[in-house]
Design a protein around this motif. Structure first.
Motif, PDB file in Angstrom:
ATOM      1  N   THR A  32       0.839  -1.202   0.000  1.00 30.74           N
ATOM      2  CA  THR A  32       0.000   0.000   0.000  1.00 30.74           C
ATOM      3  C   THR A  32       0.874   1.253   0.000  1.00 30.74           C
ATOM      4  OG1 THR A  32      -0.276  -0.430   2.372  1.00 30.74           O
ATOM      5  CG2 THR A  32      -2.159  -0.878   0.969  1.00 30.74           C
ATOM      6  N   ARG A  37       2.598   6.031  -2.772  1.00 29.78           N
ATOM      7  CA  ARG A  37       3.681   6.914  -3.250  1.00 29.78           C
ATOM      8  C   ARG A  37       3.540   7.198  -4.742  1.00 29.78           C
ATOM      9  NH1 ARG A  37       6.364   4.631   1.030  1.00 29.78           N
ATOM     10  NH2 ARG A  37       6.728   2.653  -0.035  1.00 29.78           N
ATOM     11  N   ASP A  58       1.706   9.760   9.524  1.00 32.18           N
ATOM     12  CA  ASP A  58       0.431   9.259  10.040  1.00 32.18           C
ATOM     13  C   ASP A  58      -0.162   8.260   9.052  1.00 32.18           C
ATOM     14  OD1 ASP A  58       0.391  10.772  12.356  1.00 32.18           O
ATOM     15  OD2 ASP A  58      -0.597  12.480  11.388  1.00 32.18           O
ATOM     16  N   GLY A  86       2.382  -3.856   4.338  1.00 31.53           N
ATOM     17  CA  GLY A  86       1.912  -2.533   4.784  1.00 31.53           C
ATOM     18  C   GLY A  86       0.401  -2.466   4.946  1.00 31.53           C
ATOM     19  N   ARG A 141       6.260   7.796  12.990  1.00 29.34           N
ATOM     20  CA  ARG A 141       5.863   6.528  12.373  1.00 29.34           C
ATOM     21  C   ARG A 141       6.018   5.371  13.363  1.00 29.34           C
ATOM     22  NH1 ARG A 141       9.011   5.417   7.570  1.00 29.34           N
ATOM     23  NH2 ARG A 141       7.260   4.496   6.519  1.00 29.34           N
TER      24      ARG A 141
HETATM   25  P1  AMP Z   1       5.106   2.175   4.017  1.00 29.78           P
HETATM   26  O1  AMP Z   1       5.845   2.270   2.709  1.00 29.78           O
HETATM   27  O2  AMP Z   1       4.347   0.890   4.174  1.00 29.78           O
HETATM   28  O3  AMP Z   1       5.977   2.497   5.187  1.00 29.78           O
HETATM   29  O4  AMP Z   1       3.983   3.319   3.968  1.00 29.78           O
HETATM   30  C1  AMP Z   1       4.300   4.679   3.823  1.00 29.78           C
HETATM   31  C2  AMP Z   1       3.158   5.554   4.323  1.00 29.78           C
HETATM   32  O5  AMP Z   1       1.976   5.268   3.556  1.00 29.78           O
HETATM   33  C3  AMP Z   1       2.755   5.308   5.766  1.00 29.78           C
HETATM   34  O6  AMP Z   1       3.524   6.070   6.668  1.00 29.78           O
HETATM   35  C4  AMP Z   1       1.283   5.764   5.754  1.00 29.78           C
HETATM   36  O7  AMP Z   1       1.190   7.174   5.753  1.00 29.78           O
HETATM   37  C5  AMP Z   1       0.830   5.291   4.391  1.00 29.78           C
HETATM   38  N1  AMP Z   1       0.262   3.923   4.438  1.00 29.78           N
HETATM   39  C6  AMP Z   1       0.760   2.801   3.853  1.00 29.78           C
HETATM   40  N2  AMP Z   1      -0.031   1.733   4.086  1.00 29.78           N
HETATM   41  C7  AMP Z   1      -1.062   2.186   4.840  1.00 29.78           C
HETATM   42  C8  AMP Z   1      -2.213   1.574   5.417  1.00 29.78           C
HETATM   43  N3  AMP Z   1      -2.459   0.258   5.283  1.00 29.78           N
HETATM   44  N4  AMP Z   1      -3.060   2.365   6.139  1.00 29.78           N
HETATM   45  C9  AMP Z   1      -2.850   3.677   6.283  1.00 29.78           C
HETATM   46  N5  AMP Z   1      -1.772   4.318   5.784  1.00 29.78           N
HETATM   47  C10 AMP Z   1      -0.883   3.586   5.053  1.00 29.78           C
END
Ligand code: AMP
Length: 182
Positions: A32, A37, A58, A86, A141
């Protein structure tokens, strides 16, 4: 082909390991964070809504990620297996996922939790150089992880499908451990 859910703190190496294993198995790596991104970079409606949350470290609102996971798991390439990276990030998302997987008749095989000590997480994240990896955002985070995501370990504990893997090893060692377990 397996259906796996990867859990772990930011910086635990989930993304790298999930991608490596997905490539080995020939199944999609559904991240996700990557999808969001890309949406931010392309300034899509989703990206515009998600950006401010991501910049702060967040979670973006559940509705945004829940919709994109539902669509993603309905795509043709996801029918033979997948690795979720994620998602879920909190208990309501995990409840949604249980229901979705039941509806589409695709039970998960394993939940993999990658364990890494806090000081190593911070060190790793500072080394990545991602836009949302400044020290203040990293601290947030980790806080969000502890408050919202870590309770998922309890959520999945009652199923006999949760496995813990020591993520405080080299990338190759973690991959090797995962290959043996799965
Ligand atoms: P990650 O690459 O998984 O660390 O995700 C990067 C950012 O995307 C996180 O800090 C959140 O802001 C957002 N994000 C990713 N996956 C989720 C999810 N399942 N629920 C809510 N926000 C998410």
């Amino acid at each position: 082909m397996p259906r796996l859910i990867f859990l772990g703190a930011p910086g635990a190496g989930k993304g790298t390991q999930a991608k490596t294993l997905a490539d080995l198995c020939g199944i999609p790596h559904v991240s996700t964070g990557d999808i969001l991104r890309l949406a931010v970079a392309n300034q899509t409606a989703l990206g515009v809504q998600a950006k401010a949350y991501m910049d702060r470290g967040d979670l973006v609102p559940d509705q945004l990620v829940v919709d994109l996971i539902r669509e993603r798991l309905h795509e043709a390439d996801a029918q033979a297996g997948w690795i979720l990276d994620g998602f879920p990030r909190n208990v309501p998302q995990a409840e949604f996922l249980d229901e979705l997987l039941h509806t589409i008749n695709q039970p998960y095989d394993r939940v993999v939790n990658l364990d890494v000590p806090d000081d190593i997480l911070v060190h790793r994240m500072l080394g990545r150089g991602r836009a949302d990896d400044t020290e203040e955002v990293i601290r947030n985070r980790l806080k969000v992880y502890r408050e919202k995501t870590a309770p998922l370990i309890d959520f999945y504990k009652n199923s006999d499908r949760l496995i813990h893997v020591n993520g405080d090893q080299s990338m190759e060692e973690v991959t090797h451990t995962l290959k043996q377990l799965l």
